[in-house]
Design an enzyme around this catalytic site. Structure first.
Site, PDB file in Angstrom:
ATOM      1  N   VAL A  99       6.644  -0.591  -2.421  1.00  0.00           N
ATOM      2  CA  VAL A  99       5.958  -0.228  -3.670  1.00  0.00           C
ATOM      3  C   VAL A  99       4.552  -0.819  -3.753  1.00  0.00           C
ATOM      4  O   VAL A  99       4.201  -1.750  -3.031  1.00  0.00           O
ATOM      5  CB  VAL A  99       6.768  -0.689  -4.912  1.00  0.00           C
ATOM      6  CG1 VAL A  99       8.103   0.038  -4.985  1.00  0.00           C
ATOM      7  CG2 VAL A  99       6.982  -2.200  -4.911  1.00  0.00           C
ATOM      8  N   CYS A 100       3.747  -0.239  -4.673  1.00  0.00           N
ATOM      9  CA  CYS A 100       2.412  -0.756  -4.974  1.00  0.00           C
ATOM     10  C   CYS A 100       2.563  -2.069  -5.752  1.00  0.00           C
ATOM     11  O   CYS A 100       3.434  -2.161  -6.597  1.00  0.00           O
ATOM     12  CB  CYS A 100       1.625   0.229  -5.837  1.00  0.00           C
ATOM     13  SG  CYS A 100       1.432   1.839  -5.073  1.00  0.00           S
ATOM     14  N   PRO A 101       1.720  -3.070  -5.547  1.00  0.00           N
ATOM     15  CA  PRO A 101       0.618  -3.073  -4.581  1.00  0.00           C
ATOM     16  C   PRO A 101       0.992  -3.728  -3.251  1.00  0.00           C
ATOM     17  O   PRO A 101       0.109  -4.036  -2.459  1.00  0.00           O
ATOM     18  CB  PRO A 101      -0.428  -3.927  -5.311  1.00  0.00           C
ATOM     19  CG  PRO A 101       0.386  -4.960  -6.037  1.00  0.00           C
ATOM     20  CD  PRO A 101       1.714  -4.315  -6.366  1.00  0.00           C
TER      21      PRO A 101
END
Lengths: 78, 297
Positions: free
Chosen positions: A16-18
């Site tokens: 997932v981000c970041p």
């Protein structure tokens, strides 16, 4: 499409981000200027965030290839 | 004697108090002091002062409001003046309540957000100077709220305010700079951009473009550039018991035009609104075209 040869590959599907960007950044730091990193990214948020963040860090985004549900992103280290 | 003294005591003017951001609490003799923190910005000195005052005169808590202010609850009215004076020493003033222009809300915009297209903070500061605490806008039919967002993501919720703005950008392509990476096509939220790999061309469907600027932000080669940057203007948003979103009243306004548009909107509002009526309801009655015409003049 002209084939781009990657020096390193980083599979960030499911990341997932970041975190995906941070991992990309760390990998690029290990590499030499001019080398190409290929990153696998999920569709959605990662595509809206990672290429731009890489660009903002001064690296060159070369190509984004749609693999149907995920993407291959080619980055040249600056 | 006691009775006489009581009648001689000055009455608390609640209306005056409310105007200045002093909100009577449900508990007897206690007030909540609404402090103006323009665009949600407080410096460290002000934060320290708030903490001190909360500890000394309140219950050690500060409440952050939805409109980016700070409230000091549990202040006894005997201490109101003292607390206000101490706040003033650090440059803090009271916020607004009642039927007038309220504190302007803003996101960080280009100051530090990677998404912003306009310097929302400095534009909001201008609006604050032009419209906040002005006698001519101090007795409106109802409250009047403003908000500024740096981009179309609308984090500062401009569409929930009586008038609101967000930054917008029109893209244009320099084909020679295009490296054929396909990113713009993927990031465009409305499929306005189409890459034709065989022909090695890119097309932009202007009727689908919503001026969000994602193509420009993401373009690695700088092929997508800003043709024009401006302010999208919304009017007639409100929250409350019957919420509704503001409607688009104009595109690509300059800051100067935007300030003019607000003046015109306030004039329209003061002329057309019944007492206690929000701009949203006036526009529901009369239609937004009347306002659009006034702004366009």
């Amino acid at each position: 499409m002209e084939a781009i040869k990657a020096d390193q590959i980083l599979d960030l599907k499911g990341v997932v981000c970041p975190i995906n960007f941070v991992k990309t950044k760390l990998k690029l730091e290990e590499m030499e200027k001019g080398q190409v990193l290929e990153v696998y990214l999920d569709d959605g948020e990662p595509i809206l965030n990672v290429p731009r963040s890489v660009k903002d860090d001064g690296h060159k985004v070369l190509k984004l290839v749609d693999m149907g549900g995920w993407y291959r992103l080619f980055i040249e280290k600056s | 004697m006691d009775e006489e003294q009581k009648t001689e005591q000055p009455k608390i003017d609640f209306k005056e108090l409310k105007k200045g951001g002093y909100l009577k609490q449900r508990q007897k003799d206690l007030f909540c002091l609404r402090i103006k923190a323009p665009m949600g910005m407080l410096n460290s000195e002000q934060l320290t002062k708030l903490a001190e005052l909360a500890k000394t005169y309140g219950q050690g808590v500060v409440h952050l409001t939805v409109r980016q202010g700070a409230e000091l609850p549990w202040i006894h009215y005997d201490n109101i003046n003292r607390v206000s004076e101490e706040l003033k020493q650090t440059g803090l003033t009271m916020g607004a309540c009642g039927p007038r222009v309220r504190v302007v809300v803003s996101c960080p915009g280009t100051r530090w957000c990677p998404q912003g297209w306009i310097d929302a903070l400095s534009f909001a500061e201008q609006l604050d100077k032009e419209f906040y605490g002005k006698p001519e806008y101090d007795n409106l039919p109802h409250k009047f709220k403003m908000s500024v967002s740096g981009c179309m993501n609308s984090c500062a919720k401009p569409q929930e305010n009586d008038v609101g703005f967000h930054g917008q950008v029109e893209p244009q392509l320099t084909k020679e700079k295009c490296i054929d990476c396909n990113i713009c096509e993927r990031v465009c939220p409305t499929e306005a951009i189409k890459v034709h790999p065989r022909k090695k061309t890119i097309s932009l469907d202007a009727s689908k473009c919503i001026f969000c600027g994602l193509c420009i932000l993401n373009c690695p080669g700088g092929a997508w550039q800003a043709k024009q940057i401006g302010l999208a203007f919304y009017a007639g948003g409100k929250w409350g018991k019957f919420p509704q979103l503001g409607r688009k009243a104009a595109n690509f306004l300059s800051e100067k035009q935007a300030i003019y548009a607000i003046r015109k909107t306030l004039e329209f509002y003061m002329k057309e609104a019944k007492k206690g009526e929000r701009l949203a309801n006036v526009l529901n009655r009369l239609g937004i075209d009347q306002l659009r015409t006034q702004i366009a003049e």
